[in-house]
Design a protein around this motif. Structure first.
Motif, PDB file in Angstrom:
ATOM      1  N   GLU A  58       6.254  -1.357  -0.997  1.00  0.00           N
ATOM      2  CA  GLU A  58       6.352  -2.675  -1.625  1.00  0.00           C
ATOM      3  C   GLU A  58       6.445  -3.814  -0.608  1.00  0.00           C
ATOM      4  O   GLU A  58       6.441  -4.982  -0.995  1.00  0.00           O
ATOM      5  CB  GLU A  58       7.583  -2.726  -2.543  1.00  0.00           C
ATOM      6  CG  GLU A  58       7.552  -1.741  -3.704  1.00  0.00           C
ATOM      7  CD  GLU A  58       8.138  -0.382  -3.335  1.00  0.00           C
ATOM      8  OE1 GLU A  58       8.509  -0.208  -2.138  1.00  0.00           O
ATOM      9  OE2 GLU A  58       8.214   0.493  -4.208  1.00  0.00           O
TER      10      GLU A  58
ATOM     11  N   GLY B  20       2.253  -3.043  -2.685  1.00  0.00           N
ATOM     12  CA  GLY B  20       1.999  -1.896  -3.548  1.00  0.00           C
ATOM     13  C   GLY B  20       1.153  -0.803  -2.945  1.00  0.00           C
ATOM     14  O   GLY B  20       0.783   0.146  -3.635  1.00  0.00           O
TER      15      GLY B  20
ATOM     16  N   SER C 191       0.841  -5.018  -9.358  1.00  0.00           N
ATOM     17  CA  SER C 191       1.394  -3.719  -8.983  1.00  0.00           C
ATOM     18  C   SER C 191       0.400  -2.571  -9.174  1.00  0.00           C
ATOM     19  O   SER C 191       0.635  -1.468  -8.705  1.00  0.00           O
ATOM     20  CB  SER C 191       2.661  -3.431  -9.806  1.00  0.00           C
ATOM     21  OG  SER C 191       2.341  -3.319 -11.165  1.00  0.00           O
TER      22      SER C 191
END
Length: 360
Positions: free
Chosen positions: A148, A107, A73
């Protein structure tokens, strides 16, 4: 201390007098450092920091799994724009004289904003120069994917092409397909969710906005008769086709085809329409609060996680296919993108499998 009546300030570990002279904190220090010497000292300290080994990967399987998810992430928010552009170039799925199709990483936001260090828009001029030389016009966005979400994303080499492809998306001539790992499974193995979507404010101890379902009508009973009462005239029409490909470990793998393109449509239809939110969707797994997704014990065990670490799970939503009309002869460009490593690993851990026809 500086002599009375003088002014001094600090640069690094040294004090600086007006006029640019440097002197050490120690009265017995030798000759003052020049600007060049100070710069070299700072560079040497930086080199020493870079020599230090990276943070050790934990040996415990659970902690190692969490470490991997945290790294996932954060990795793209730390790199130089040139490095990011090169990574996108290495992941190109298809290109011709009009378009460039990339595999969007997890991300990475499409646009900048508060707290965003790197985004796709910022590196489009760099990517264009890497592909077509220093005089190349910056690439143009044709559509968007959530920060995402991973997978197929189309860029245009010029503004005219971008407008044409955007119109194809707007008029629903582009066929899009996604894979999603979901918590739970729909009651029916295939079907269509056709419920409008609207954005609403969630009133809680943390007020925030979310997209949610807004059915076309509600049933009203008056004087012994039943009426359809229309609601939410500002809601967006939203239609999603779905099919369950595999189920195991309290989770399922779905193939999704959004007919329309409303913000967060797939996530909302899955979470609130079918009752099976996307794995790692911490925004739409609850309505009245912002909190990590709650997972069944069987899924936690298979994923090698504890509930307190679920907040590190990434969103498992992948744009796997996209079909674009090409020219006037009904030709089509069919683009396919395999899922990222974390998606494949979760499939394996959860015992979910692609049917043979899908895994090609």
């Amino acid at each position: 201390m500086a002599a009375r009546g003088s002014v001094a300030w600090r640069v690094g570990g040294f004090a600086v007098k007006p006029g640019g002279r440097l002197f050490s904190h120690s009265q017995s220090a030798a000759a003052p450092l020049t600007a060049e010497q100070l710069a070299e000292k700072i560079r040497a300290q930086k080199r020493e920091q870079e020599k230090k080994p990276a943070r050790e990967v934990p040996k415990d399987p659970l902690l190692r799994r969490v470490h991997e998810l945290v790294q996932l992430s954060q990795q793209l928010q730390r790199v130089h724009p040139n490095v990011l552009a090169k990574a996108l170039k290495n992941g190109i799925l298809y290109q011709n004289k009009e378009i460039v199709v990339i595999n969007k990483p997890y991300g990475l936001p499409v646009h900048g904003g508060p707290g965003v260090k790197s985004c796709i828009t910022d590196v489009l001029p760099i990517l264009a120069k890497m592909l077509d030389g220093m005089k190349a016009e910056p690439l143009h966005l044709c559509h968007r994917l959530d920060k995402e979400t991973t997978g197929v994303m189309v860029l245009a080499r010029d503004q005219e092409t971008a407008h044409r492809i955007q119109e194809l998306f707007r008029t629903r001539q582009v066929e899009k397909k996604y894979w999603a790992i979901c918590v739970g499974a729909p009651e029916q193995t295939d079907g269509v969710v056709e419920i409008p979507i609207i954005e609403k404010e969630v009133e809680s101890h943390q007020p925030h906005f979310k997209m949610t379902l807004a059915p076309n009508y509600r049933i009203s009973h008056e004087h012994g008769k039943t009426f359809k009462v229309r609601q939410h005239r500002d809601a967006h029409v939203a239609v999603t086709r779905y099919r369950v490909l595999s189920s195991a470990s309290s989770c399922s793998l779905l193939k999704l085809q959004p007919v329309t393109g409303v913000k967060h449509q797939l996530r909302v239809h899955l979470a609130y329409g079918l009752g099976c939110p996307v794995l790692g969707d911490h925004k739409y797994s609850h309505w009245s609060k912002l909190a990590p997704q709650k997972l069944p014990g069987k899924a936690l065990k298979r994923l090698g996680l504890e509930q307190v670490k679920v907040r590190y799970l990434p969103l498992h939503l992948h744009a796997c296919e996209l079909t674009l009309p090409e020219g006037e002869e009904e030709k089509k460009i069919h683009l396919v993108c395999r899922p990222p490593r974390f998606f494949s690993r979760s499939l394996k851990r959860l015992n979910l499998e692609f049917p043979e026809a899908e895994d090609k």
